[in-house]
Design a protein around this motif. Structure first.
Motif, PDB file in Angstrom:
ATOM      1  N   GLU A  13      45.899  54.615  15.581  1.00  0.00           N
ATOM      2  CA  GLU A  13      46.238  54.901  16.785  1.00  0.00           C
ATOM      3  C   GLU A  13      45.164  55.342  17.729  1.00  0.00           C
ATOM      4  OE1 GLU A  13      49.552  57.542  14.891  1.00  0.00           O
ATOM      5  OE2 GLU A  13      50.590  57.053  16.808  1.00  0.00           O
ATOM      6  N   CYS A  14      44.632  54.591  18.936  1.00  0.00           N
ATOM      7  CA  CYS A  14      43.591  55.278  19.927  1.00  0.00           C
ATOM      8  C   CYS A  14      44.642  55.427  21.104  1.00  0.00           C
ATOM      9  CB  CYS A  14      42.789  53.853  20.275  1.00  0.00           C
ATOM     10  SG  CYS A  14      41.975  53.340  18.764  1.00  0.00           S
ATOM     11  N   ALA A  15      44.435  56.685  21.442  1.00  0.00           N
ATOM     12  CA  ALA A  15      44.900  57.280  22.890  1.00  0.00           C
ATOM     13  C   ALA A  15      43.521  57.697  23.569  1.00  0.00           C
ATOM     14  CB  ALA A  15      45.742  58.324  22.475  1.00  0.00           C
ATOM     15  N   ALA A  16      43.584  56.953  24.968  1.00  0.00           N
ATOM     16  CA  ALA A  16      42.433  57.066  25.947  1.00  0.00           C
ATOM     17  C   ALA A  16      41.342  57.414  25.226  1.00  0.00           C
ATOM     18  CB  ALA A  16      42.875  58.122  26.730  1.00  0.00           C
ATOM     19  N   LEU A  17      40.884  56.618  24.353  1.00  0.00           N
ATOM     20  CA  LEU A  17      39.774  56.836  23.465  1.00  0.00           C
ATOM     21  C   LEU A  17      38.192  56.542  24.155  1.00  0.00           C
ATOM     22  CD1 LEU A  17      38.990  57.611  20.439  1.00  0.00           C
ATOM     23  CD2 LEU A  17      38.876  54.980  19.817  1.00  0.00           C
ATOM     24  N   ASP A  33      38.437  54.960  27.799  1.00  0.00           N
ATOM     25  CA  ASP A  33      39.824  55.020  28.024  1.00  0.00           C
ATOM     26  C   ASP A  33      40.605  53.799  27.190  1.00  0.00           C
ATOM     27  OD1 ASP A  33      41.632  56.536  29.049  1.00  0.00           O
ATOM     28  OD2 ASP A  33      41.183  55.785  30.812  1.00  0.00           O
ATOM     29  N   THR A  35      43.010  52.511  24.682  1.00  0.00           N
ATOM     30  CA  THR A  35      44.667  52.719  24.033  1.00  0.00           C
ATOM     31  C   THR A  35      45.095  51.557  23.386  1.00  0.00           C
ATOM     32  OG1 THR A  35      44.956  54.445  25.758  1.00  0.00           O
ATOM     33  CG2 THR A  35      46.665  53.732  24.479  1.00  0.00           C
ATOM     34  N   THR A  37      47.351  50.529  19.408  1.00  0.00           N
ATOM     35  CA  THR A  37      47.880  50.859  18.035  1.00  0.00           C
ATOM     36  C   THR A  37      47.818  49.590  17.326  1.00  0.00           C
ATOM     37  OG1 THR A  37      49.203  52.455  19.143  1.00  0.00           O
ATOM     38  CG2 THR A  37      49.853  51.622  16.894  1.00  0.00           C
ATOM     39  N   GLY A  70      39.959  61.750  24.286  1.00  0.00           N
ATOM     40  CA  GLY A  70      40.817  61.034  23.699  1.00  0.00           C
ATOM     41  C   GLY A  70      41.154  61.232  22.325  1.00  0.00           C
ATOM     42  N   ASP A  71      42.059  60.330  21.524  1.00  0.00           N
ATOM     43  CA  ASP A  71      42.359  60.816  20.440  1.00  0.00           C
ATOM     44  C   ASP A  71      42.260  59.288  19.366  1.00  0.00           C
ATOM     45  OD1 ASP A  71      42.589  62.305  18.194  1.00  0.00           O
ATOM     46  OD2 ASP A  71      44.631  62.842  18.415  1.00  0.00           O
ATOM     47  N   LEU A  72      41.917  59.559  18.027  1.00  0.00           N
ATOM     48  CA  LEU A  72      42.122  58.449  17.393  1.00  0.00           C
ATOM     49  C   LEU A  72      42.882  59.231  16.175  1.00  0.00           C
ATOM     50  CD1 LEU A  72      41.272  55.782  16.060  1.00  0.00           C
ATOM     51  CD2 LEU A  72      39.149  56.788  15.301  1.00  0.00           C
ATOM     52  N   SER A  78      44.465  62.985  12.565  1.00  0.00           N
ATOM     53  CA  SER A  78      43.557  62.818  13.709  1.00  0.00           C
ATOM     54  C   SER A  78      42.106  63.197  13.579  1.00  0.00           C
ATOM     55  CB  SER A  78      43.922  64.118  14.798  1.00  0.00           C
ATOM     56  OG  SER A  78      43.167  63.945  15.925  1.00  0.00           O
TER      57      SER A  78
END
Lengths: 242, 406
Positions: A13-17, A33, A35, A37, A70-72, A78
């Motif tokens: 899951e990439c969120a605003a990476l 940015d 995003t 999955t 962002g998060d991965l 995480s």
């Protein structure tokens, strides 16, 4: 797009990476940015011209690098908040790398190369030679376990590298231009191997700039200038099951 | 990564570059061999020096005649005589052994060879005072001294000059025309303070008086020296004062006055010489340590090269799940293994050298635990110390950069 359903379980899951590099005065946005999955068991191809950010993404997905923001999340963990040792453990247990230049160690036999990730495994009491031998047999190189890389063809070397990626039974195969150093025939052979792994339930992410390689995937992510510009599902090339 | 895997990897990497590993190891090999050889020489030498020290009179007191006042109006004055020895023996407490001594020079002839060493005419107790050790044969006993037996014990130099390697035991030499039977040969003591300590012979003092000393007829009780060994339980300084007081009383001389005799305590002199030897060993030891350190720098250099060469491999290992400490351990163990092998070779070389030196110098081959531990510790320390920087550099590599490098 994948429809949400009970069997769909997010693997990546990439969120605003975002990943930026400070090059002196200049700030380069290698990834901006992003995003998306990837669900468990998907076969995804990532395409884009050079400089599009696909290598940066690969390094992040492979836990070799941390995002700027962002998060991965890989398999529920995480990456952004992980310690160095946890990242190493993630690379070792969850991810199998396949490289363009195979990256086998020349002084070691095929068997020893496949055993390499097992030596870094936190699990104790593994019968490492037996596991490595089984992996090589699964990909049809059981007869060449004691050959050194320079005694193998390019296609065989890449298969040894794939056996190595599979050594610790990871959930994800990350392949960076896996057929870039191979001819058309070998390319088909290697891609068919990835398809079979996918059919067995592994999550496969292949980075490539060749459309004929991307055609084996069931989903295609296209990057340009560090941004995800296209995310489409496609009917993959049919490969006979193993 | 388990230790055994690290060791296997390290051995494989070192074997990959046999020549390079071997050349790099030479510095440490020589250094460790040096430490072993110097340690063995030091301890073997110390054993020898102990023997020399007792031979020179460590723990003994020697009563000497002073030249001043020895010429009286009616010829030479008898300064020391048998009665003085008897008085000391009977009146001074704490004397374990005591011997009279009458010295001179004499030409000894054996076949075609002749040699003029010092003769020391002594009592049988001389062997106890100076802990005389014999390479072969025996020292003379009290009965032979009483009877004035014509027996002789040779110093090593004299034996060599007259018999050049043959055993002289039971052979007869002519000493100032008198036939004497050889009953013993003293062990080699070597040069002490630039003086050959083996160029003398022992004869019973009675024999020296009756056959060798030319002025013995005029002064039949004359002595050159009185030597005594102070018992281990007694205080040497107290004994020395007691001997001085007794002799002053007997010679009617007052303290502070120029005395006709002196009591010499060789111990301090001997200890000073030993200290010089110790300093030399220390200096040589430091030299060997510097050699090892230079070898260590060589190892560091080659490890840096090795890390640079294997940058790509390190990147790959990190990608496959190696932690920083795995990479650190791998290169550190490689350096330590190289040093350990070099240390083992150096150890063998050092023992071989020590054996050769001990043979040549005639001292025992002593390898103490201290020396061995020192050599092992130093080579391991060099591996860790000089292997750490390259290993840390390897562990801190950025895997993305490293993988890109060929």
């Amino acid at each position: 797009m994948n429809l949400p359903g009970p069997i769909l379980q997010p693997m990546i899951e990439c969120a605003a990476l975002t990943r930026t590099y400070d090059l002196g005065a200049e700030r380069v946005h290698a990834l901006r940015d992003v995003t998306f999955t990837v669900n468990r068991g998907e076969f995804v191809a990532i395409m884009g011209p050079s400089g599009s950010g696909k290598s940066t993404l690969l390094n992040l997905l492979g836990a070799l690098d941390r995002p700027t923001s962002g998060d991965l999340v890989v398999d529920g963990q995480s990456v952004a908040r992980m310690s160095g040792d946890d990242l190493a453990r993630l690379r070792n247990r969850e991810i199998g790398f396949v490289f363009q230049q195979f990256n086998l160690l020349p002084r070691m036999s095929a068997l020893e190369n496949v055993m390499l990730p097992l030596t870094y495994s936190p699990l104790r009491g593994l019968d490492r030679p037996a596991i490595a031998r089984a992996r090589l047999e699964e990909i049809g190189l059981g007869a060449r376990i004691h050959h050194r890389p320079n005694q193998l063809s390019g296609g065989q070397q890449q298969r040894v590298a794939i056996a190595r990626a599979l050594a610790n039974s990871p959930n994800i195969i990350l392949a960076d231009e896996p057929t870039g150093a191979l001819d058309t025939h070998m390319t088909a052979e290697i891609m068919a191997l990835f398809s079979r792994l996918h059919q067995k339930g592994l999550t496969v992410v292949v980075i490539t700039h060749e459309p004929e390689v991307a055609a084996y995937a069931e989903r295609l992510l296209t990057f340009r200038d560090g941004e995800l510009v296209k995310d489409v599902c496609q009917a993959p090339i049919a490969v006979n099951g193993a | 990564m388990r230790l055994i895997d690290c060791l296997k990897e390290a051995a494989s990497a070192l074997r990959q570059n046999k020549l390079r590993s071997g050349l790099t190891a030479i510095g440490v090999i020589i250094g460790v061999a040096g430490i072993i050889a110097i340690g063995a020489a030091e301890e073997g030498g110390n054993k020898k020096i102990e023997e020399q020290m007792t031979a020179m009179g460590a723990g003994a007191l020697i009563v000497t005649r002073n030249k001043v006042g020895s010429e009286g109006p009616r010829g030479p004055v008898v300064v020391l005589a048998d009665e003085d020895e008897k008085a000391i023996r009977e009146q001074v407490p704490g004397i374990e052994f005591i011997t009279r001594e009458l010295d001179g020079n004499v030409t000894i002839v054996a076949g075609n060879a002749s040699w003029t060493p010092e003769y020391w005419g002594v009592d049988a107790a001389y062997a106890d005072v100076f802990d005389v050790r014999l390479a072969e044969g025996r020292f003379f006993d009290e009965a032979e001294v009483r009877s004035g037996a014509k027996v002789i014990v040779l110093g090593a130099t004299v034996a060599k000059k007259l018999f050049s390697g043959e055993s002289p035991i039971d052979k007869t030499v002519r000493m100032g025309g008198v036939p004497m039977r050889i009953i013993g040969v003293r062990t080699t003591l070597g040069f002490v303070g630039g003086q050959d300590y083996d160029n003398h012979v022992f004869v019973p003092i009675t024999t020296a008086r009756s056959r060798l000393a030319h002025d013995a007829a005029a002064n039949p009780h004359q002595l050159s020296l009185i030597d005594m060994k102070i018992a281990p339980w007694a205080d040497r300084d107290v004994a020395k004062e007691a001997v001085l007081a007794l002799l002053r009383e007997r010679k009617h001389s007052r303290a502070g006055e120029q005395e006709k005799f002196d009591v010499f305590d060789p111990t301090q002199y001997v200890e000073l010489m030993n200290a010089t030897h110790g300093t030399l060993g220390w200096l040589l030891g430091v030299t060997a340590l510097i050699l090892v350190a230079v070898g260590g720098v060589g190892i560091m250099n080659i490890m840096l090269v090795s890390v640079a060469e294997r940058t790509h491999e390190i990147g790959l290992r990190i990608a496959l799940g190696a932690r920083k400490r795995d990479i650190l351990a791998q290169f550190l163990i490689e350096a330590v293994l190289l040093c350990a092998v070099a240390g083992a070779v150096g150890f063998a070389l050092g023992v071989a050298c020590s054996y050769a030196v001990a043979q040549a110098a005639g001292w025992p081959l002593i390898l103490s635990g201290r020396t061995v531990a020192m050599a092992l510790l130093v080579s391991a320390a060099v591996g860790i110390l000089f292997g750490f920087l390259p290993a840390r550099r390897a562990a801190n590599l950025d895997p993305i950069d490293a993988l890109r490098r060929e």
